[in-house]
Design a protein around this motif. Sequence first.
Motif, PDB file in Angstrom:
ATOM      1  N   GLN A  76       0.867  -1.199  -0.044  1.00 60.71           N
ATOM      2  CA  GLN A  76       0.018  -0.064   0.036  1.00 60.71           C
ATOM      3  C   GLN A  76       1.069   1.299  -0.039  1.00 60.71           C
ATOM      4  O   GLN A  76       2.188   1.181   0.382  1.00 60.71           O
ATOM      5  N   ALA A  77       0.277   2.404  -0.490  1.00 59.05           N
ATOM      6  CA  ALA A  77       1.051   3.578  -0.471  1.00 59.05           C
ATOM      7  C   ALA A  77       0.523   4.719   0.518  1.00 59.05           C
ATOM      8  O   ALA A  77       1.158   5.830   0.117  1.00 59.05           O
ATOM      9  N   GLU A  78      -0.640   4.506   1.095  1.00 55.93           N
ATOM     10  CA  GLU A  78      -1.138   5.546   1.948  1.00 55.93           C
ATOM     11  C   GLU A  78      -0.432   6.036   3.162  1.00 55.93           C
ATOM     12  O   GLU A  78      -0.676   7.004   3.604  1.00 55.93           O
ATOM     13  N   LYS A  79       0.372   5.348   3.570  1.00 55.84           N
ATOM     14  CA  LYS A  79       1.113   5.536   4.869  1.00 55.84           C
ATOM     15  C   LYS A  79       2.630   4.945   5.168  1.00 55.84           C
ATOM     16  O   LYS A  79       2.706   3.836   4.193  1.00 55.84           O
ATOM     17  N   ILE A  80       3.257   5.073   5.808  1.00 52.86           N
ATOM     18  CA  ILE A  80       4.501   4.661   6.183  1.00 52.86           C
ATOM     19  C   ILE A  80       4.375   3.169   6.398  1.00 52.86           C
ATOM     20  O   ILE A  80       3.679   3.097   7.485  1.00 52.86           O
ATOM     21  N   PRO A  81       4.856   2.135   5.750  1.00 51.65           N
ATOM     22  CA  PRO A  81       4.588   0.869   6.181  1.00 51.65           C
ATOM     23  C   PRO A  81       5.165   0.507   7.523  1.00 51.65           C
ATOM     24  O   PRO A  81       6.040   0.966   8.235  1.00 51.65           O
ATOM     25  N   THR A  82       4.257  -0.437   8.394  1.00 57.25           N
ATOM     26  CA  THR A  82       4.585  -1.129   9.491  1.00 57.25           C
ATOM     27  C   THR A  82       4.686  -2.460   9.630  1.00 57.25           C
ATOM     28  O   THR A  82       4.342  -3.191   8.569  1.00 57.25           O
ATOM     29  N   PRO A  83       5.261  -3.128  10.726  1.00 55.27           N
ATOM     30  CA  PRO A  83       5.418  -4.646  10.577  1.00 55.27           C
ATOM     31  C   PRO A  83       4.333  -5.291  10.726  1.00 55.27           C
ATOM     32  O   PRO A  83       3.294  -4.868  11.575  1.00 55.27           O
ATOM     33  N   HIS A  84       3.998  -6.301   9.913  1.00 60.19           N
ATOM     34  CA  HIS A  84       2.965  -7.334   9.967  1.00 60.19           C
ATOM     35  C   HIS A  84       3.410  -8.831  10.034  1.00 60.19           C
ATOM     36  O   HIS A  84       4.672  -9.083   9.891  1.00 60.19           O
ATOM     37  N   PRO A  85       2.600  -9.711  10.162  1.00 57.11           N
ATOM     38  CA  PRO A  85       3.295 -11.060  10.346  1.00 57.11           C
ATOM     39  C   PRO A  85       3.658 -11.426   9.083  1.00 57.11           C
ATOM     40  O   PRO A  85       3.329 -11.009   7.992  1.00 57.11           O
ATOM     41  N   GLY A  86       4.987 -12.307   9.112  1.00 53.45           N
ATOM     42  CA  GLY A  86       5.651 -12.800   8.007  1.00 53.45           C
ATOM     43  C   GLY A  86       5.831 -14.308   8.451  1.00 53.45           C
ATOM     44  O   GLY A  86       4.798 -15.112   8.233  1.00 53.45           O
ATOM     45  N   LEU A  87       6.985 -14.591   8.715  1.00 52.35           N
ATOM     46  CA  LEU A  87       7.416 -16.007   8.883  1.00 52.35           C
ATOM     47  C   LEU A  87       6.643 -16.721  10.186  1.00 52.35           C
ATOM     48  O   LEU A  87       6.402 -17.508  10.621  1.00 52.35           O
ATOM     49  N   ALA A  88       6.447 -15.354  11.110  1.00 53.63           N
ATOM     50  CA  ALA A  88       5.691 -15.520  12.360  1.00 53.63           C
ATOM     51  C   ALA A  88       4.177 -15.154  12.106  1.00 53.63           C
ATOM     52  O   ALA A  88       4.087 -14.190  11.544  1.00 53.63           O
ATOM     53  N   THR A  89       3.468 -16.104  12.559  1.00 56.14           N
ATOM     54  CA  THR A  89       1.931 -15.695  12.313  1.00 56.14           C
ATOM     55  C   THR A  89       1.678 -14.883  13.297  1.00 56.14           C
ATOM     56  O   THR A  89       0.412 -14.095  13.134  1.00 56.14           O
ATOM     57  N   VAL A 517       3.124  -0.622  -7.012  1.00 54.47           N
ATOM     58  CA  VAL A 517       2.680   0.306  -6.057  1.00 54.47           C
ATOM     59  C   VAL A 517       3.973   1.119  -5.350  1.00 54.47           C
ATOM     60  O   VAL A 517       4.914   0.740  -5.458  1.00 54.47           O
ATOM     61  N   HIS A 518       3.682   2.572  -5.540  1.00 51.19           N
ATOM     62  CA  HIS A 518       5.077   3.365  -5.205  1.00 51.19           C
ATOM     63  C   HIS A 518       4.678   3.711  -3.699  1.00 51.19           C
ATOM     64  O   HIS A 518       4.104   4.429  -3.258  1.00 51.19           O
ATOM     65  N   PRO A 519       5.262   2.850  -2.853  1.00 50.03           N
ATOM     66  CA  PRO A 519       5.218   3.145  -1.216  1.00 50.03           C
ATOM     67  C   PRO A 519       5.957   4.107  -0.521  1.00 50.03           C
ATOM     68  O   PRO A 519       7.225   4.597  -1.318  1.00 50.03           O
ATOM     69  N   GLN A 520       5.681   4.545   0.615  1.00 43.63           N
ATOM     70  CA  GLN A 520       6.319   5.456   1.348  1.00 43.63           C
ATOM     71  C   GLN A 520       7.551   4.539   2.029  1.00 43.63           C
ATOM     72  O   GLN A 520       7.571   4.631   3.415  1.00 43.63           O
ATOM     73  N   SER A 521       8.235   3.993   1.279  1.00 45.82           N
ATOM     74  CA  SER A 521       9.346   3.197   1.905  1.00 45.82           C
ATOM     75  C   SER A 521      10.208   2.972   0.801  1.00 45.82           C
ATOM     76  O   SER A 521      10.164   3.186  -0.265  1.00 45.82           O
ATOM     77  N   TRP A 522      11.384   2.626   1.442  1.00 44.86           N
ATOM     78  CA  TRP A 522      12.554   2.157   0.270  1.00 44.86           C
ATOM     79  C   TRP A 522      12.207   0.651  -0.229  1.00 44.86           C
ATOM     80  O   TRP A 522      12.715   0.185  -1.013  1.00 44.86           O
ATOM     81  N   TRP A 523      11.394  -0.158   0.480  1.00 43.30           N
ATOM     82  CA  TRP A 523      10.914  -1.488   0.093  1.00 43.30           C
ATOM     83  C   TRP A 523      10.040  -1.433  -0.690  1.00 43.30           C
ATOM     84  O   TRP A 523       9.081  -0.603  -0.837  1.00 43.30           O
ATOM     85  N   VAL A 524       9.760  -2.577  -1.643  1.00 40.80           N
ATOM     86  CA  VAL A 524       8.564  -2.565  -2.570  1.00 40.80           C
ATOM     87  C   VAL A 524       8.128  -4.114  -2.546  1.00 40.80           C
ATOM     88  O   VAL A 524       9.036  -5.065  -2.592  1.00 40.80           O
ATOM     89  N   ASP A 525       7.051  -4.052  -2.930  1.00 35.92           N
ATOM     90  CA  ASP A 525       6.179  -5.451  -3.051  1.00 35.92           C
ATOM     91  C   ASP A 525       6.213  -5.862  -4.619  1.00 35.92           C
ATOM     92  O   ASP A 525       5.498  -5.368  -5.491  1.00 35.92           O
ATOM     93  N   PHE A 526       7.090  -6.813  -4.966  1.00 36.61           N
ATOM     94  CA  PHE A 526       7.435  -7.153  -6.254  1.00 36.61           C
ATOM     95  C   PHE A 526       6.310  -8.443  -6.582  1.00 36.61           C
ATOM     96  O   PHE A 526       6.248  -8.928  -7.739  1.00 36.61           O
ATOM     97  N   THR A 527       5.568  -8.685  -5.551  1.00 35.37           N
ATOM     98  CA  THR A 527       4.847 -10.060  -5.951  1.00 35.37           C
ATOM     99  C   THR A 527       3.667  -9.874  -6.770  1.00 35.37           C
ATOM    100  O   THR A 527       3.097 -10.746  -7.350  1.00 35.37           O
ATOM    101  N   ARG A 528       3.170  -8.540  -6.739  1.00 36.21           N
ATOM    102  CA  ARG A 528       1.960  -8.038  -7.514  1.00 36.21           C
ATOM    103  C   ARG A 528       2.136  -7.269  -8.871  1.00 36.21           C
ATOM    104  O   ARG A 528       1.232  -7.050  -9.656  1.00 36.21           O
TER     105      ARG A 528
END
Length: 533
Positions: A76-89, A517-528
């Motif tokens: 998403q691009a609406e806000k600075i990204p925050t941590p969500h579940p990854g390999l930990a559910t 998606v042009h996020p407010q982050s250095w990181w990018v989601d390449f899966t979509r």
Amino acid sequence: MVAGAALIVMSLLAACGGGGDKTSEAKANGTGGTLRIAMSAGNIPFPATPPNEGYEGYRFVGNNVYDGLTHLNVEQAEKIPTPHPGLATSWEISDDKTRWTFKLRKGVKFHDGSPFNADAVIFQINRMKDPEFEYYSEADAPRAGNFFRFFKSWKKIDDTTVEITTTQPYAWLLWDLAHTYIPSPTAVKKYGNEDYNAHASGTGPFKIAKYVDGEVMELVANKDYWRGRPKLDKIVLLPQPEPAARMAAVQAGEVDWSEVPSPDALEQLKAEGFQVLLGKYPHGIMPRFNMFRPPFKDNLKLRQALNYALDRKGTAALINDVGYPASQYVYDGHPDFTRDRPGYSYDPAKAKKLLAEAGYKPGELKLKFGYTTGGSGNMFPEPMMQKLQSDFKAIGVDVELAPMEWNTLLTVGIEGLNTKQWSDLDILWSSPAAGMTPTGYAFSFLCERPGGLPNAAGTCDPDIDKNYLAAAATFDEDEQHRYLQKMMDVTLDDAFFLFWMHDLNLRVMSPNVHGYVHPQSWWVDFTRIWVEE
């Protein structure tokens, strides 16, 4: 100017079919293709844990090959990204806020076919934290040290549960774990740390199919990825450190994605149908003073003088407004920005007055400024540095420019300006992810780095440390930002940085690239993302 950047993004989205018609729906639901990327890095990032080449290494290699226990919601691009579940559910925190228990995702496999489990998590933490561990990585551990600063102990509870205890109540562990990639222990044991990069294996959405150091890396879709197969078939990473070369490559159809190309031809690129993307995100150019010795040690007025000497608007115009003036470390609109503080502006008369009060007459002071010639989203160092040299000359300060490669500059940041090799540098270029994560402040702000080493630039103010640690210890986000704003106030009072430019994350893509998606982050989601071929 920032509003104009937003209009560019909005107009491009409309041009790409954002009106809800059948064409846009087809583009949203498409799959496949090869995405060729011209990186600003001078080399292919090592697929280490963590990768090198700064945050460009995380963006293109780390987050594609690996996962952490958490991940940032960059879809998403609406806000600075925050941590969500990854390999930990999921996770639970003890009443004293020091013991974290993580439940791990079941059924996940590494690219080499071996299972992901609690043993793999403990193995990687040992590689980063325990010098006595057989597979401790002397190369990777120092670069990852900031993300393990508050680790006290860690253990396996069962195959799908791990426990991490911190040295104090620490609210930002989830941010650190997003940066803590988990490699296959099987691969590390088989090839050893020295040869692991040639056989890297993670759990991420893409697998390494080809890797030629200095030339190319090809990533292919992980069909068994736990979040679902990515849409792209392949990503091809190409190191092209020259902005003009990156622009020429995308215009010639040799690549589909160009990182920070030369900004001179943006109007032409838009007219040719390319996607020209700009937007605020946490990245700035904030050079650091060498505080280990004179002239900057114990000379606040000199540091302030140089901040007032910077013609930031002139620098922005020079780079076609793909960056904008910085009055503080973070940009206006960031939750850590302090609105009651104007910060620094261009005031050469005040700069000259402060220079005299600092004890220097015009022409008496000569400084050596180490800067990178490119790499990892560093905007346009050569013209920017020439402009800075001119700005400082206008108040009577001479600057010797000392160019270096990006990885050399990163090495300086690790080894420190107090080491003999780098002690001749008075100022060091710095391009931090300014406020992307709260833990990111620690490297540049705190008096000590992990391992008890002094801050690499000699920066040290107990009030900075006090406010940072207080923010890290509270789990109330509003309170965290209040402490961090106080910390920002101290950095302004101390003038520990040249508060120079904020970046607008320039990126140019072929019209055939969809789903980005042009996020407010250095990181990018390449899966979509997918490419129409």
